[in-house]
Every structure is written in structure tokens, then in C-alpha cells.
Design a protein around this motif. Structure first.
Motif, mmCIF file in Angstrom:
data_model
loop_
_atom_site.group_PDB
_atom_site.id
_atom_site.type_symbol
_atom_site.label_atom_id
_atom_site.label_comp_id
_atom_site.label_asym_id
_atom_site.label_seq_id
_atom_site.Cartn_x
_atom_site.Cartn_y
_atom_site.Cartn_z
ATOM 1 N N VAL A 78 0.737 -1.297 0.022
ATOM 2 C CA VAL A 78 -0.025 -0.126 0.133
ATOM 3 C C VAL A 78 0.778 1.196 0.159
ATOM 4 O O VAL A 78 1.612 1.281 0.824
ATOM 5 C CB VAL A 78 -1.139 -0.093 1.192
ATOM 6 C CG1 VAL A 78 -1.635 1.289 1.282
ATOM 7 C CG2 VAL A 78 -1.915 -1.202 1.211
ATOM 8 N N VAL A 79 0.572 2.003 -0.960
ATOM 9 C CA VAL A 79 1.450 3.389 -1.216
ATOM 10 C C VAL A 79 0.450 4.757 -0.797
ATOM 11 O O VAL A 79 1.196 5.792 -0.666
ATOM 12 C CB VAL A 79 2.109 3.447 -2.377
ATOM 13 C CG1 VAL A 79 3.405 2.350 -2.558
ATOM 14 C CG2 VAL A 79 1.178 3.379 -3.783
ATOM 15 N N GLN A 80 -0.823 4.659 -1.025
ATOM 16 C CA GLN A 80 -1.518 5.557 -0.589
ATOM 17 C C GLN A 80 -2.782 4.988 0.257
ATOM 18 O O GLN A 80 -3.273 3.896 -0.359
ATOM 19 C CB GLN A 80 -2.106 6.386 -1.795
ATOM 20 C CG GLN A 80 -1.069 7.130 -2.433
ATOM 21 C CD GLN A 80 -1.916 7.791 -3.705
ATOM 22 O OE1 GLN A 80 -2.653 8.575 -3.898
ATOM 23 N NE2 GLN A 80 -0.912 7.595 -4.802
ATOM 24 N N SER A 81 -3.585 5.461 1.073
ATOM 25 C CA SER A 81 -4.589 4.961 1.823
ATOM 26 C C SER A 81 -5.389 5.925 2.406
ATOM 27 O O SER A 81 -4.899 7.192 2.908
ATOM 28 C CB SER A 81 -3.740 4.186 3.069
ATOM 29 O OG SER A 81 -5.193 3.949 3.910
ATOM 30 N N LYS A 82 -6.810 5.837 2.150
ATOM 31 C CA LYS A 82 -7.936 6.516 2.568
ATOM 32 C C LYS A 82 -8.643 5.572 3.408
ATOM 33 O O LYS A 82 -9.802 5.796 3.669
ATOM 34 C CB LYS A 82 -8.741 7.307 1.730
ATOM 35 C CG LYS A 82 -7.883 8.470 0.935
ATOM 36 C CD LYS A 82 -8.784 9.299 0.119
ATOM 37 C CE LYS A 82 -8.026 10.574 -0.360
ATOM 38 N NZ LYS A 82 -8.901 11.406 -1.281
ATOM 39 N N CYS A 83 -8.094 4.624 3.778
ATOM 40 C CA CYS A 83 -8.678 3.436 4.793
ATOM 41 C C CYS A 83 -7.924 3.651 5.868
ATOM 42 O O CYS A 83 -6.890 2.993 6.107
ATOM 43 C CB CYS A 83 -8.484 2.262 4.134
ATOM 44 S SG CYS A 83 -9.390 0.814 5.104
ATOM 45 N N PRO A 84 -8.462 3.959 7.162
ATOM 46 C CA PRO A 84 -7.671 3.944 8.276
ATOM 47 C C PRO A 84 -7.021 2.732 8.751
ATOM 48 O O PRO A 84 -6.301 2.609 9.557
ATOM 49 C CB PRO A 84 -8.764 4.504 9.316
ATOM 50 C CG PRO A 84 -9.757 5.163 8.383
ATOM 51 C CD PRO A 84 -10.046 4.466 7.276
ATOM 52 N N GLN A 85 -7.809 1.634 8.401
ATOM 53 C CA GLN A 85 -7.475 0.164 9.039
ATOM 54 C C GLN A 85 -6.443 -0.417 8.294
ATOM 55 O O GLN A 85 -5.658 -1.527 8.730
ATOM 56 C CB GLN A 85 -8.692 -0.668 9.071
ATOM 57 C CG GLN A 85 -9.728 -0.357 10.153
ATOM 58 C CD GLN A 85 -11.172 -1.049 9.738
ATOM 59 O OE1 GLN A 85 -11.729 -0.528 8.840
ATOM 60 N NE2 GLN A 85 -11.187 -2.142 10.460
#
Length: 357
Positions: A78-85
Motif C-alpha cells: 500500500v502506497v496511498q491510503s484513505k482506509c484507516p485500518q
């Protein structure tokens, strides 16, 4: 922030026509972008293309009209995340396109895995949408994309045959025994010796010595020597090739003593399909997720995972002795391996691990 995604697509009417394309994706709330680190390309991936319409494989990673993205198995980070988990830096293993990255929407997240329910994938089979969350070093990591998804199918075929008392068969023939799924079944049957039926490997002349050297089969026979087998023995056949001429020869040789005929793969993708009304058991398609679902319900998820994991570790340890890992990097190299795989020019003792970056 938009992301440029570079993807390998093939013409769904002519798999020899392939190209790299670029598109732009936007990350939405609840989603992540995973950079694909490495993936395997095997004959099984060609089967995904051949059966793409029949088994809905094209739907997982849709492409423009008339084109498709052949699914592969591999690792991504994962290199970008808008999922807190699911934080940046998280590694996953699972079903991927041949691309530099993938937009995912993780849901039903637990400590060990999550489902990717991104748009079109939401309604598709969860077996392929389930991603393993990878923590720490993994034994046999480079073999996992090449062999583990195939071995899971092999494990389930072996388990399904045993679950059904091998249908009364005293020997099990694997057509295309040199295929990785065929080798996995041979390994599973070999672990059941002496209680299991004899394991017979059917393969080409060129691959006969390799199949024999694995030690997984009690006997290895070439395609043109089916008549040498004892036709009086109750026999089950598992067809990994999809070659109608070979399957027809097996059916006509054993006739009513062919008590089970199961089709799993299409490693001989250009061969003619089998005619109808063959003597012996009626050929049918094996769908691994059905047996997986049955065993998860009967054994529980934890016990199922443990049994598959133990069998996988044993197979990977064995396969590491005969498999030669080949690593390729970049668009041109990936396209070449794909063309060689499509044309059947890959040595069965080779495992191809690919990456874009």
C-alpha cells in the motif's frame, strides 16, 4: 491526487494481441492504492483467459471493450491510503492484474485478511477477492505467487477425491501431469501412499523425464501410450489439459471402468475439446470454491487454513528442489514471458516471477 496506472491488456478474441496502456485513477474514501511488487505468470493464468467468459474471470479487472486483463497472483504494498485500518506500507498477497498498481477498497477487515470490494469486484466470488495481510518474512515467499494458488486447487481436488472415496477408483490419472496443478495433485496423492489409489501421470514425451524425477507419481506415461495402461482397473481421470483428443483416448480405452472424469484446467488451450457422449463417466468441471466452502463449513475456517498451510509448506519444500526461479523486470520482459507462456515454450521446471519496476 490522481495516479497513473500502467496495465497489460490482451485481446479477448486473439490472446496473441497484447499491449500496455495507461489510465488515471482517483483515490476515494475507504480505498487504498497498492503498488504491485511482484507476480507470477503460469499456464494457469492462460486458463483464466481461455475460461474468462465462462467463469467470469474478465470481470475482476475490467478493460476497454474487446480487451481484458488476465488475473495473476502476487504481492503488493500500500502506497496511498484513505482506509484507516490499512496503513501505508501494508503488504498484501492475492489476486492482481498485470500492472504497476491497483486501487482497492478493503472491507470485512480482520487481523489476517480483508476483502477487496472495489466497485465491479463487489459481486464476484470472495475466494478471489480475499487478500492476505503479510507481516514479517515468509517461508517460500517467491514460490507463493507461482505455486500456492495452484496448490490450493490441487489440495482441494485431492481432498475432494478422498472425500468421495476416489469414486471406487484404484488409480487416478492426471492429464498434463507436468502442469503445476497436476504436480500438486500428484504430490497430494503421494502423501496418501499406500492407502490412496495409484497415481498415474500422463504427459508429453518431452516432459516425461521431468515428471518422473519429481517422484510424485507411481507411473508416468506419454500421451501416445495410453493403451499401455490396464483397462480393467477402475480409474478416475483428472484433466488439467483440456485436450479433447487425449481425454477421448482415455475414455475409449477404459470405457465403463472410467468411474470419474473431472476437468480442471486448459493447459492445452488450442487443442480441440472432447466430443460428447464419451464412454464411461460423464466429464464435468471441478470448481474449487465449492469444496473450499464445504470444508470451511465442516472443519471451520481456522482448521481449514491450518490443513492447507501444512500441506503447502510440505509441497513448497519439495518443489524448491526441482523448480528454477526466473525473474524478469519491465514491460518488454513481461510481454515476452507472456508470449512464451501462450505459445507453450516454458519449461515446466521454471517458475516466472515478474515485476514492472
Amino acid at each position: 491526487m490522481s495516479t497513473q496506472i500502467r496495465e497489460f491488456i490482451v485481446n479477448r478474441q486473439d490472446f496473441s494481441k497484447a499491449q500496455w496502456v495507461t489510465r488515471t485513477a482517483e483515490l476515494e474514501d475507504g480505498q487504498v492504492i497498492a503498488e504491485i511488487e511482484k507476480f507470477a505468470l503460469t499456464a494457469n493464468n492462460i486458463t483464466y483467459a481461455v475460461a474468462g467468459d465462462m467463469l467470469n474471470y474478465w470481470a475482476f479487472f475490467p478493460a476497454q471493450e474487446g480487451w481484458g486483463k488476465i488475473p495473476v497472483w502476487g504481492f503488493a504494498r500500500v502506497v496511498q491510503s484513505k482506509c484507516p485500518q490499512i496503513p501505508v506500507g501494508e503488504r498484501v498477497f492475492g489476486y492482481l492484474p498485470m500492472a504497476n498498481c491497483l486501487v482497492m477498497q478493503p472491507e470485512r477487515i480482520n487481523a489476517g485478511s480483508f476483502l477487496d470490494l472495489y466497485k465491479q469486484r463487489r459481486e464476484l466470488h470472495p475466494v478471489y477477492n480475499n487478500y492476505m495481510r503479510v507481516t514479517g518474512p515468509r517461508a517460500h515467499e517467491d514460490l507463493e505467487p507461482i505455486l500456492r494458488p495452484l496448490f490450493t486447487t490441487s489440495f482441494l481436488i485431492d481432498d475432494w477425491l478422498a472425500d468421495n472415496g476416489f469414486f471406487g477408483a484404484k488409480q487416478v490419472i492426471s492429464i498434463s501431469a507436468s502442469s503445476k496443478t497436476g504436480l500438486g495433485l500428484g504430490f497430494g496423492l503421494s502423501r496418501r501412499r499406500p492407502a490412496a489409489p495409484a497415481a498415474i501421470g500422463l504427459t508429453s514425451k518431452g516432459n516425461k523425464a521431468f515428471v518422473e524425477a519429481t517422484g510424485y507419481f507411481d507411473k508416468t506415461v506419454t500421451y501416445d501410450d495410453v493403451a499401455s495402461l490396464d483397462a480393467s482397473i477402475p480409474t478416475a481421470v483428472v484433466d488439467f489439459a483440456g485436450n479433447g483428443e487425449v481425454l477421448s483416448a482415455v475414455h475409449h480405452h477404459f470405457r465403463d471402468n472410467l468411474v470419474e472424469s473431472t476437468t480442471v484446467g486448459l493447459s492445452h488451450k488450442d487443442a480441440p475439446r472432447a466430443p460428447g457422449n464419451l464412454p464411461g463417466a460423464k466429464p464435468h468441471l471441478f470448481f474449487a470454491p465449492d469444496q473450499m466452502k464445504k470444508r470451511n463449513e465442516e472443519w471451520g475456517n481456522e482448521a481449514y487454513d491450518r490443513k492447507v498451510g501444512e500441506a503447502w509448506d510440505a509441497f513448497a519444500t519439495s518443489a524448491g528442489k526441482w523448480m528454477k526461479l526466473e525473474r524478469s523486470r519491465g514491460e518488454a520482459a513481461i510481454a515476452k514471458v507472456y508470449a512464451d507462456m501462450l505459445a507453450g515454450r516454458i519449461n515446466p521446471a521454471e517458475g516466472h516471477l515478474l515485476s514492472l519496476g
